[in-house]
Write a protein that holds these residues in place. Sequence first.
Motif, PDB file in Angstrom:
ATOM      1  N   ARG A 179       0.528  -1.415   0.421  1.00  0.00           N
ATOM      2  CA  ARG A 179       0.436   0.222   0.097  1.00  0.00           C
ATOM      3  C   ARG A 179       1.083   1.585  -0.024  1.00  0.00           C
ATOM      4  O   ARG A 179       0.896   2.258  -1.067  1.00  0.00           O
ATOM      5  N   ASP A 180       2.167   0.864   0.705  1.00  0.00           N
ATOM      6  CA  ASP A 180       2.704   2.402   0.868  1.00  0.00           C
ATOM      7  C   ASP A 180       3.627   2.486  -0.216  1.00  0.00           C
ATOM      8  O   ASP A 180       3.647   3.905  -0.777  1.00  0.00           O
ATOM      9  N   VAL A 181       3.343   1.290  -1.433  1.00  0.00           N
ATOM     10  CA  VAL A 181       4.279   1.843  -2.265  1.00  0.00           C
ATOM     11  C   VAL A 181       3.385   2.603  -3.327  1.00  0.00           C
ATOM     12  O   VAL A 181       4.191   2.979  -4.219  1.00  0.00           O
ATOM     13  N   ILE A 182       2.524   1.803  -3.337  1.00  0.00           N
ATOM     14  CA  ILE A 182       1.336   2.221  -5.003  1.00  0.00           C
ATOM     15  C   ILE A 182       1.093   3.603  -4.178  1.00  0.00           C
ATOM     16  O   ILE A 182       0.658   4.297  -5.428  1.00  0.00           O
ATOM     17  N   ALA A 183       1.240   4.027  -2.880  1.00  0.00           N
ATOM     18  CA  ALA A 183       0.697   5.076  -2.935  1.00  0.00           C
ATOM     19  C   ALA A 183       1.730   6.257  -3.589  1.00  0.00           C
ATOM     20  O   ALA A 183       1.605   7.730  -4.527  1.00  0.00           O
ATOM     21  N   ARG A 184       3.310   5.733  -2.887  1.00  0.00           N
ATOM     22  CA  ARG A 184       4.796   6.729  -3.468  1.00  0.00           C
ATOM     23  C   ARG A 184       4.592   6.736  -4.941  1.00  0.00           C
ATOM     24  O   ARG A 184       4.344   7.385  -5.791  1.00  0.00           O
ATOM     25  N   GLU A 185       3.732   5.553  -5.244  1.00  0.00           N
ATOM     26  CA  GLU A 185       4.168   5.347  -6.903  1.00  0.00           C
ATOM     27  C   GLU A 185       3.166   6.136  -8.015  1.00  0.00           C
ATOM     28  O   GLU A 185       3.015   7.089  -8.918  1.00  0.00           O
ATOM     29  N   ALA A 186       1.645   6.418  -7.131  1.00  0.00           N
ATOM     30  CA  ALA A 186       0.699   7.555  -7.530  1.00  0.00           C
ATOM     31  C   ALA A 186       1.043   8.308  -7.677  1.00  0.00           C
ATOM     32  O   ALA A 186       0.548   9.213  -8.695  1.00  0.00           O
ATOM     33  N   ALA A 187       1.451   9.009  -6.825  1.00  0.00           N
ATOM     34  CA  ALA A 187       2.323  10.381  -6.479  1.00  0.00           C
ATOM     35  C   ALA A 187       3.392  10.459  -7.723  1.00  0.00           C
ATOM     36  O   ALA A 187       3.269  11.590  -7.667  1.00  0.00           O
ATOM     37  N   GLN A 188       3.972   9.937  -7.952  1.00  0.00           N
ATOM     38  CA  GLN A 188       4.797   9.713  -9.431  1.00  0.00           C
ATOM     39  C   GLN A 188       4.161   9.646 -10.380  1.00  0.00           C
ATOM     40  O   GLN A 188       5.312  10.157 -11.961  1.00  0.00           O
ATOM     41  N   GLY A 189       3.670   8.876 -10.932  1.00  0.00           N
ATOM     42  CA  GLY A 189       2.551   9.115 -12.134  1.00  0.00           C
ATOM     43  C   GLY A 189       3.102   7.204 -12.414  1.00  0.00           C
ATOM     44  O   GLY A 189       2.477   7.646 -14.227  1.00  0.00           O
ATOM     45  N   TYR A 190       4.017   6.587 -11.854  1.00  0.00           N
ATOM     46  CA  TYR A 190       5.016   5.614 -12.602  1.00  0.00           C
ATOM     47  C   TYR A 190       4.747   4.064 -11.433  1.00  0.00           C
ATOM     48  O   TYR A 190       4.938   4.905 -10.394  1.00  0.00           O
ATOM     49  N   ALA A 191       5.034   3.111 -12.408  1.00  0.00           N
ATOM     50  CA  ALA A 191       5.087   2.217 -11.147  1.00  0.00           C
ATOM     51  C   ALA A 191       6.619   1.582 -11.412  1.00  0.00           C
ATOM     52  O   ALA A 191       6.678   1.597 -12.962  1.00  0.00           O
ATOM     53  N   LEU A 192       7.235   1.305 -10.813  1.00  0.00           N
ATOM     54  CA  LEU A 192       9.077   0.247 -10.752  1.00  0.00           C
ATOM     55  C   LEU A 192       8.959  -0.808 -10.267  1.00  0.00           C
ATOM     56  O   LEU A 192       8.715  -0.719  -8.821  1.00  0.00           O
ATOM     57  N   THR A 193       8.733  -2.138 -10.682  1.00  0.00           N
ATOM     58  CA  THR A 193       9.053  -3.290  -9.868  1.00  0.00           C
ATOM     59  C   THR A 193      10.203  -3.650 -10.007  1.00  0.00           C
ATOM     60  O   THR A 193      10.899  -3.585 -11.551  1.00  0.00           O
ATOM     61  N   ARG A 194      11.333  -3.826  -8.900  1.00  0.00           N
ATOM     62  CA  ARG A 194      12.440  -4.839  -9.622  1.00  0.00           C
ATOM     63  C   ARG A 194      12.721  -6.586  -8.678  1.00  0.00           C
ATOM     64  O   ARG A 194      13.030  -6.145  -7.857  1.00  0.00           O
ATOM     65  N   GLN A 195      12.620  -6.539 -10.163  1.00  0.00           N
ATOM     66  CA  GLN A 195      12.692  -8.562 -10.151  1.00  0.00           C
ATOM     67  C   GLN A 195      11.009  -8.882  -9.265  1.00  0.00           C
ATOM     68  O   GLN A 195      12.078 -10.660  -8.507  1.00  0.00           O
ATOM     69  N   GLU A 196      10.307  -8.622  -9.566  1.00  0.00           N
ATOM     70  CA  GLU A 196       9.565  -8.990  -8.273  1.00  0.00           C
ATOM     71  C   GLU A 196       8.526  -9.919  -9.931  1.00  0.00           C
ATOM     72  O   GLU A 196       8.250 -11.119  -8.795  1.00  0.00           O
ATOM     73  N   MET A 197       8.735 -10.143 -10.670  1.00  0.00           N
ATOM     74  CA  MET A 197       8.125 -11.053 -12.041  1.00  0.00           C
ATOM     75  C   MET A 197       9.154 -11.968 -12.260  1.00  0.00           C
ATOM     76  O   MET A 197       8.806 -12.911 -12.002  1.00  0.00           O
ATOM     77  N   THR A 198      10.407 -11.500 -12.841  1.00  0.00           N
ATOM     78  CA  THR A 198      11.073 -12.751 -13.321  1.00  0.00           C
ATOM     79  C   THR A 198      12.710 -11.273 -12.507  1.00  0.00           C
ATOM     80  O   THR A 198      13.462 -10.672 -12.431  1.00  0.00           O
ATOM     81  N   LEU A 199      13.527 -12.699 -12.230  1.00  0.00           N
ATOM     82  CA  LEU A 199      14.626 -12.613 -11.705  1.00  0.00           C
ATOM     83  C   LEU A 199      15.387 -11.806 -12.491  1.00  0.00           C
ATOM     84  O   LEU A 199      15.422 -12.204 -13.170  1.00  0.00           O
ATOM     85  N   GLY A 200      16.297 -10.971 -12.361  1.00  0.00           N
ATOM     86  CA  GLY A 200      17.083 -10.095 -13.027  1.00  0.00           C
ATOM     87  C   GLY A 200      16.076  -8.924 -14.113  1.00  0.00           C
ATOM     88  O   GLY A 200      17.220  -8.172 -15.274  1.00  0.00           O
ATOM     89  N   ASN A 201      15.316  -8.945 -13.680  1.00  0.00           N
ATOM     90  CA  ASN A 201      14.353  -8.013 -14.273  1.00  0.00           C
ATOM     91  C   ASN A 201      13.805  -6.425 -14.220  1.00  0.00           C
ATOM     92  O   ASN A 201      12.974  -6.795 -12.464  1.00  0.00           O
ATOM     93  N   VAL A 202      13.925  -5.167 -14.378  1.00  0.00           N
ATOM     94  CA  VAL A 202      13.456  -4.503 -14.095  1.00  0.00           C
ATOM     95  C   VAL A 202      12.366  -4.355 -14.935  1.00  0.00           C
ATOM     96  O   VAL A 202      12.623  -4.278 -16.510  1.00  0.00           O
ATOM     97  N   SER A 203      10.965  -3.728 -14.720  1.00  0.00           N
ATOM     98  CA  SER A 203       9.781  -3.368 -15.334  1.00  0.00           C
ATOM     99  C   SER A 203       9.505  -1.725 -14.880  1.00  0.00           C
ATOM    100  O   SER A 203       9.249  -1.849 -13.640  1.00  0.00           O
ATOM    101  N   ILE A 204       9.613  -0.682 -15.743  1.00  0.00           N
ATOM    102  CA  ILE A 204       8.931   0.584 -15.340  1.00  0.00           C
ATOM    103  C   ILE A 204       7.541   0.611 -16.207  1.00  0.00           C
ATOM    104  O   ILE A 204       7.112   0.307 -17.909  1.00  0.00           O
ATOM    105  N   ALA A 205       6.993   1.025 -15.807  1.00  0.00           N
ATOM    106  CA  ALA A 205       5.192   1.095 -16.222  1.00  0.00           C
ATOM    107  C   ALA A 205       4.390   2.230 -15.807  1.00  0.00           C
ATOM    108  O   ALA A 205       4.292   2.753 -14.700  1.00  0.00           O
ATOM    109  N   MET A 206       3.205   2.495 -16.880  1.00  0.00           N
ATOM    110  CA  MET A 206       2.538   3.915 -16.759  1.00  0.00           C
ATOM    111  C   MET A 206       0.830   3.986 -16.787  1.00  0.00           C
ATOM    112  O   MET A 206       1.364   3.189 -18.473  1.00  0.00           O
ATOM    113  N   PRO A 207      -0.021   3.985 -16.043  1.00  0.00           N
ATOM    114  CA  PRO A 207      -1.163   3.920 -16.821  1.00  0.00           C
ATOM    115  C   PRO A 207      -1.796   4.543 -18.059  1.00  0.00           C
ATOM    116  O   PRO A 207      -1.292   5.821 -18.185  1.00  0.00           O
TER     117      PRO A 207
END
Length: 254
Positions: A179-207
């Motif tokens: 919840r805290d992470v999502i609140a920070r990402e909502a304020a910045q307008g994009y999401a950033l996941t680090r190795q959360e779906m696949t080891l070694g990969n980073v994803s930056i995404a915007m709605p």
Amino acid sequence: MAGRSGEPGVSLLERASRMLRAVPEDGAPIAVPDLARRAHLPVSTAHRLAAELVRLGALDRLPDGTVEMGLALWELGERSAVLRRLREAALPELVELYDLTGENVHLGVLAGSEVLYVAKANGKRAIPTLSEVGQRHPLHATGVGRAILLTHPHWLDDYLATELLPETRHTITDAARLRDVIAREAAQGYALTRQEMTLGNVSIAMPLRPRPGLPPAAIGIVAHASSADEVRLLPLLRRAVTAIEARLDLTSAG
């Protein structure tokens, strides 16, 4: 309608749907008894349904007796005016993003409590990913999924009340932390996941901006953790989102 499967209240259509959803997401052929187990159906029922689905073109039977998804379902899916409108607006920008970055670029939409990948641009320069068109993945573990969560605070409580399963050791599964992470990402307008779906990969995404008639959607770039450059990728992603939204506005006006 109970049918012959011994499941009171389960219709033939529901059993067929379970069969089709049990086909491997990677498109690999599967034996009917294995399909029956995945669909939680008796083997005899699965054989009867498979034969009918093959006749209708929903499944294809291979010479060794295994089955795979048939073209008839793809044809039906392509009739979805909603997804066609969204893909046609997004694909030029996804391709350009790949050309500019050399990284995997995805378009995902909300499907129930998961993200469904509906378009992808990649090539030889891009790193391998688990996400393919037609597949679903958890919202909390993927960049595009988390980006969609940023736009839906009204049902975030319900989502966080469910069990958040880990995809890797880095997946955030603690509801309060997420919840805290999502609140920070909502304020910045994009999401950033680090190795959360696949080891070694980073994803930056915007709605994409919510709009009537279209499902909640987001686009994201997946890069290797060692080379992902947020400072370089974010402006490119933001420009692509702006261009997609402008194109959607034009089609709405037309």
